[in-house]
Design a protein around this motif. Sequence first.
Motif, PDB file in Angstrom:
ATOM      1  N   GLU A  34      -5.793  -1.252   3.805  1.00  0.00           N
ATOM      2  CA  GLU A  34      -5.236  -0.583   4.612  1.00  0.00           C
ATOM      3  C   GLU A  34      -4.287  -1.282   5.631  1.00  0.00           C
ATOM      4  O   GLU A  34      -2.989  -1.279   5.954  1.00  0.00           O
ATOM      5  CB  GLU A  34      -5.751   0.489   5.255  1.00  0.00           C
ATOM      6  CG  GLU A  34      -4.601   1.537   6.115  1.00  0.00           C
ATOM      7  CD  GLU A  34      -3.530   1.960   5.400  1.00  0.00           C
ATOM      8  OE1 GLU A  34      -2.488   2.250   6.119  1.00  0.00           O
ATOM      9  OE2 GLU A  34      -3.727   2.180   4.176  1.00  0.00           O
ATOM     10  N   ARG A  37      -1.512  -3.285   3.797  1.00  0.00           N
ATOM     11  CA  ARG A  37      -0.481  -2.425   3.515  1.00  0.00           C
ATOM     12  C   ARG A  37       0.536  -2.187   4.789  1.00  0.00           C
ATOM     13  O   ARG A  37       1.612  -2.157   4.651  1.00  0.00           O
ATOM     14  CB  ARG A  37      -0.820  -1.082   3.222  1.00  0.00           C
ATOM     15  CG  ARG A  37       0.048   0.056   2.619  1.00  0.00           C
ATOM     16  CD  ARG A  37      -0.610   1.233   2.161  1.00  0.00           C
ATOM     17  NE  ARG A  37       0.374   2.378   2.204  1.00  0.00           N
ATOM     18  CZ  ARG A  37       0.533   3.154   3.118  1.00  0.00           C
ATOM     19  NH1 ARG A  37      -0.041   3.154   4.319  1.00  0.00           N
ATOM     20  NH2 ARG A  37       1.320   4.408   2.851  1.00  0.00           N
ATOM     21  N   ARG A  38      -0.095  -1.797   5.844  1.00  0.00           N
ATOM     22  CA  ARG A  38       0.402  -1.565   7.126  1.00  0.00           C
ATOM     23  C   ARG A  38       1.424  -2.819   7.474  1.00  0.00           C
ATOM     24  O   ARG A  38       2.598  -2.800   7.956  1.00  0.00           O
ATOM     25  CB  ARG A  38      -0.580  -1.447   8.385  1.00  0.00           C
ATOM     26  CG  ARG A  38       0.086  -0.909   9.580  1.00  0.00           C
ATOM     27  CD  ARG A  38      -0.720  -0.663  10.736  1.00  0.00           C
ATOM     28  NE  ARG A  38      -1.735  -1.892  11.079  1.00  0.00           N
ATOM     29  CZ  ARG A  38      -3.070  -2.068  10.673  1.00  0.00           C
ATOM     30  NH1 ARG A  38      -3.546  -1.061  10.013  1.00  0.00           N
ATOM     31  NH2 ARG A  38      -3.500  -2.969  10.944  1.00  0.00           N
ATOM     32  N   LEU A  41       4.462  -3.161   5.261  1.00  0.00           N
ATOM     33  CA  LEU A  41       5.542  -2.284   5.714  1.00  0.00           C
ATOM     34  C   LEU A  41       6.231  -2.650   6.961  1.00  0.00           C
ATOM     35  O   LEU A  41       7.372  -2.560   6.925  1.00  0.00           O
ATOM     36  CB  LEU A  41       4.855  -0.768   5.660  1.00  0.00           C
ATOM     37  CG  LEU A  41       4.408  -0.194   4.429  1.00  0.00           C
ATOM     38  CD1 LEU A  41       3.754   1.197   4.924  1.00  0.00           C
ATOM     39  CD2 LEU A  41       5.387   0.236   3.454  1.00  0.00           C
ATOM     40  N   THR A  47       8.600   0.921   6.937  1.00  0.00           N
ATOM     41  CA  THR A  47       7.578   2.063   7.452  1.00  0.00           C
ATOM     42  C   THR A  47       8.030   3.264   7.070  1.00  0.00           C
ATOM     43  O   THR A  47       7.184   4.344   6.959  1.00  0.00           O
ATOM     44  CB  THR A  47       7.266   1.883   8.871  1.00  0.00           C
ATOM     45  OG1 THR A  47       8.574   1.993   9.405  1.00  0.00           O
ATOM     46  CG2 THR A  47       6.766   0.512   9.392  1.00  0.00           C
ATOM     47  N   ALA A  50       6.326   4.543   3.729  1.00  0.00           N
ATOM     48  CA  ALA A  50       4.948   4.453   3.685  1.00  0.00           C
ATOM     49  C   ALA A  50       4.269   5.465   2.892  1.00  0.00           C
ATOM     50  O   ALA A  50       3.184   5.262   2.223  1.00  0.00           O
ATOM     51  CB  ALA A  50       4.152   4.914   5.222  1.00  0.00           C
TER      52      ALA A  50
END
Length: 391
Positions: A34, A37-38, A41, A47, A50
Motif C-alpha cells: 500500500e 501504491r500511495r 499515485l 491520486t 486511486a
Amino acid sequence: MRKLLETYTTMEQTGQGPVSRGILLRGQGTQSTESVRRVFLERLGATDLAAQIHAEAGQDPQGQGVRLWLDHPATQTWAPGHNTMQLAHTLGLRTLDSETDLQREILVTMLMSPTGLDFPSLDEFESALHIRRNIVQAARRTTLAFDTNAAERPQDCWTYDEDRGFTLLPGVPLIEALIKTTQPEVSGRLYSFSCYRATEYVTLLGIAQELARSNTELFERLQEVWRQRAIMSEEFHTVFLREQGSLEQPVPPLYYVPGDRVWFRNPDEASADACGFEGSWVMYLGGGLFTNFWKQHQPYTLTRKCVEIYHWRHGLYKDEQGESQIDEVRIEPLIEATLANPDELAQVMARMTRWREPRGVYTEAGGCMDTTREFARWVRPGTSDMPIPRT
C-alpha cells in the motif's frame, strides 16, 4: 506472497476476457504494498485514479516486486478489448495542449498493458514516461523530405563518412543537432530521410533529453559516441530499444502507447520490392494518431495508413534503370475514393488489418498489422540496460 501472474491467469481462465497485467516495480525494499501504491499515485499525479489502480506484492524467478494495474472494469470501459485508440477522447484529455494530459494517457495505457512491463524502480518507470512524452512532442514537430536514396543533414551540425555515417561536428551538442535536423521551424528547411531513419532520430532525441536530465554520465557517453560514429539500423534496435509481443504472442492489434515505434507491413510482394515501400515505420502519437513525417499537420489515422499502404500496389512502375518505384501522386485519388466508399473501405480494412506474415512470406492471408511494439530501454544510473558503446 502470491505469484506475480497468478491473479491474471485465474481471471483469464474464468472467462473475464483480456486482462491488464500492468507494470511491475522492483527494488521497493521493505515498503508495504500500500505504501508503494500511495507513493506511485502521488509522484505521478494520479491520486484521482486511486480507486481504479490496484497493487499486489509477488515474486518470480527475478525476485520480488509490486505489480500495479488498472482494474478490469475501468480497462473495459475506457479501452474495450485493449483498444486504446479512443482513450484520450474517452477520458477528455487535451493531449495537444497539455503535457499533463499527455502523460496521463501514457500512464493509463501502460497500466493496462496486456503483457506486463517490468521496471527495476519507480525512478525508471518515471523516466520511461518522460521518454515517451519527449518522443511524442518531438514527433509532432518533425517534418522531413522522403527519400530512400539521398540523406541530408545541417552542414553546421554533421559531417558524413561512408563507414561511420553522419557524425557530430566538434562542439555541436547532440540534442541541438537532432532538433535542428528534424524540426523545420528551427532549421527553416526540410532534410531528406527514410521513414526508418526518421524514427531513429525522433527516438534518439527523446532518449537523449531524458538522459541529459537523469543520467548525465550516460548522456555524455552517448554524445561522444555520435562524435565518432552513428548507431543505426539493427544496432540501434539492440542498443536503445526493447520489444513487446511476438509473432507467437501478439500484442492486441489496437493496443498502442504514445511513444511506441510501430511498423505497418506492405503485404503486396510486388510493390514491397520498391525501395522504401516494404512497409511504413511510424511513432504512435496518442489520440488514435500516427506520425506523418512528410506532412506534419496531417498525422495518420489507422484507417488512412492502411488504405495508403494498400494502394501502393496501384502505383508500381519500373524506372529507366528497371528498378521498382511507387508513383504516390497516381494513388492519391485512389486513396480518397476508397475512404469515401464505405463498402470498398470495409473490404480493404478487412484485408489490411490481418496480422502481418513472417519476413519473406507473402500470401493472400497476410495483412499489415505488426504483432510487436518497440520502446526505450532503461536509462537510470545503476539500473540502465542501454549498452551504449564506450569510445
